[in-house]
Design an enzyme around this catalytic site. Structure first.
Site, PDB file in Angstrom:
ATOM      1  N   ARG A  92       0.851  -1.184   0.000  1.00 22.35           N
ATOM      2  CA  ARG A  92       0.000   0.000   0.000  1.00 22.35           C
ATOM      3  C   ARG A  92       0.889   1.236   0.000  1.00 22.35           C
ATOM      4  NH1 ARG A  92      -4.931   1.856   3.835  1.00 22.35           N
ATOM      5  NH2 ARG A  92      -3.474   2.723   5.293  1.00 22.35           N
ATOM      6  N   THR A  96      -0.917   7.500  -1.027  1.00 23.06           N
ATOM      7  CA  THR A  96      -2.180   7.410  -1.770  1.00 23.06           C
ATOM      8  C   THR A  96      -3.071   6.259  -1.305  1.00 23.06           C
ATOM      9  OG1 THR A  96      -1.209   5.907  -3.386  1.00 23.06           O
ATOM     10  CG2 THR A  96      -1.024   8.275  -3.848  1.00 23.06           C
ATOM     11  N   ASP A 188      -1.510  -0.366  12.317  1.00 21.26           N
ATOM     12  CA  ASP A 188      -1.017  -1.141  11.171  1.00 21.26           C
ATOM     13  C   ASP A 188      -0.817  -2.585  11.614  1.00 21.26           C
ATOM     14  OD1 ASP A 188       1.021  -2.469   9.450  1.00 21.26           O
ATOM     15  OD2 ASP A 188       0.884  -0.588   8.357  1.00 21.26           O
ATOM     16  N   ASP A 191       2.701  -4.081  11.171  1.00 17.33           N
ATOM     17  CA  ASP A 191       3.667  -3.503  12.116  1.00 17.33           C
ATOM     18  C   ASP A 191       3.441  -4.046  13.524  1.00 17.33           C
ATOM     19  OD1 ASP A 191       5.043  -2.005  10.270  1.00 17.33           O
ATOM     20  OD2 ASP A 191       3.970  -0.132  10.693  1.00 17.33           O
TER      21      ASP A 191
HETATM   22  N1  URA Z   1      -4.060  -1.699   7.139  1.00 23.52           N
HETATM   23  C1  URA Z   1      -3.792  -1.792   8.454  1.00 23.52           C
HETATM   24  O1  URA Z   1      -2.922  -2.560   8.875  1.00 23.52           O
HETATM   25  N2  URA Z   1      -4.504  -1.026   9.311  1.00 23.52           N
HETATM   26  C2  URA Z   1      -5.470  -0.180   8.892  1.00 23.52           C
HETATM   27  O2  URA Z   1      -6.084   0.475   9.732  1.00 23.52           O
HETATM   28  C3  URA Z   1      -5.722  -0.097   7.517  1.00 23.52           C
HETATM   29  C4  URA Z   1      -5.018  -0.878   6.653  1.00 23.52           C
END
Ligand code: URA
Length: 197
Positions: A92, A96, A188, A191
């Site tokens: 991702r 964007t 995330d 993460d």
């Molecule tokens: N991906 C993630 O890990 N967390 C989000 O909130 C959105 C996409």
């Protein structure tokens, strides 16, 4: 399920606990998402005599969307040890939020398999739709997806592009923030899983 979810949401949960709880919640979701898979009858012999039983009678392919989907894979394989595994790598763009593909390896015979796509965060739906497009292009006909937190925007996008794909999620959160993160969400997922924040 919801006590596991609140632990995942808690910013104080360390990666070791996060990984363990992600497996726990994925087990529950997998059980739900595979409840209607075809089964075949079999007989075994217990120490006391013959017994009838059933086992999954369908080819199952599980496809984690890298990298966060890997946090759910062990749980799916625990319940479906004969499933084959495909991988789709989508990254991702942080500015964007557009997903681009960097890896794909899918098993053959998707046409005759039940495909279980695993991607824990259904946010904008961009990655999910990109991954589902790839699965469709590779011949997949029976596809369902499991996520751990979904946003209404993501559900709407998947339903628009792939109306026949069932989405299994324990929760639908408020929505997305300006950075396209789910609110309140859990941050995330990749993460949190791997301690890379
Ligand atoms: N991906 C993630 O890990 N967390 C989000 O909130 C959105 C996409």
């Amino acid at each position: 399920m919801h006590d596991a979810l609140v632990t995942l949401r808690d910013a104080a949960t360390p990666p070791e606990t996060f990984r363990r709880i992600a497996v726990r919640i994925s087990l529950l979701l997998t059980a739900e998402a595979t409840r209607d898979l075809p089964t075949a009858a079999l007989r075994v012999v217990t120490p006391l005599g013959p017994a009838a039983g059933r086992q999954i009678g369908a080819n199952v392919v599980v496809v984690p969307v890298l990298r966060a989907g890997l946090g759910m894979l062990d749980a799916v394989l625990e319940l479906l040890p004969n499933a084959r595994v495909g991988h789709i790598g989508l990254q991702r763009d942080e500015m964007t939020a557009v997903a681009s593909r960097y890896y794909a390896k899918l098993p053959p015979d998707l046409r005759t398999s039940y495909v279980l796509m695993i991607d824990p965060m259904l946010a904008t739906g961009g990655s999910a739709v990109a991954a589902l497009d790839m699965l469709r292009a590779a011949g997949a006909a029976q596809v369902r997806m499991i996520c751990i937190v979904a946003a209404p925007e993501g559900i709407a996008l998947v339903e628009r592009h792939h109306p026949d794909v069932h989405i299994y999620t324990p929760v639908i959160d408020q929505g997305l923030n300006a950075q396209k993160f789910i609110v309140p969400g859990l941050g995330d997922f990749g993460d949190r899983l791997y301690g890379t924040a």
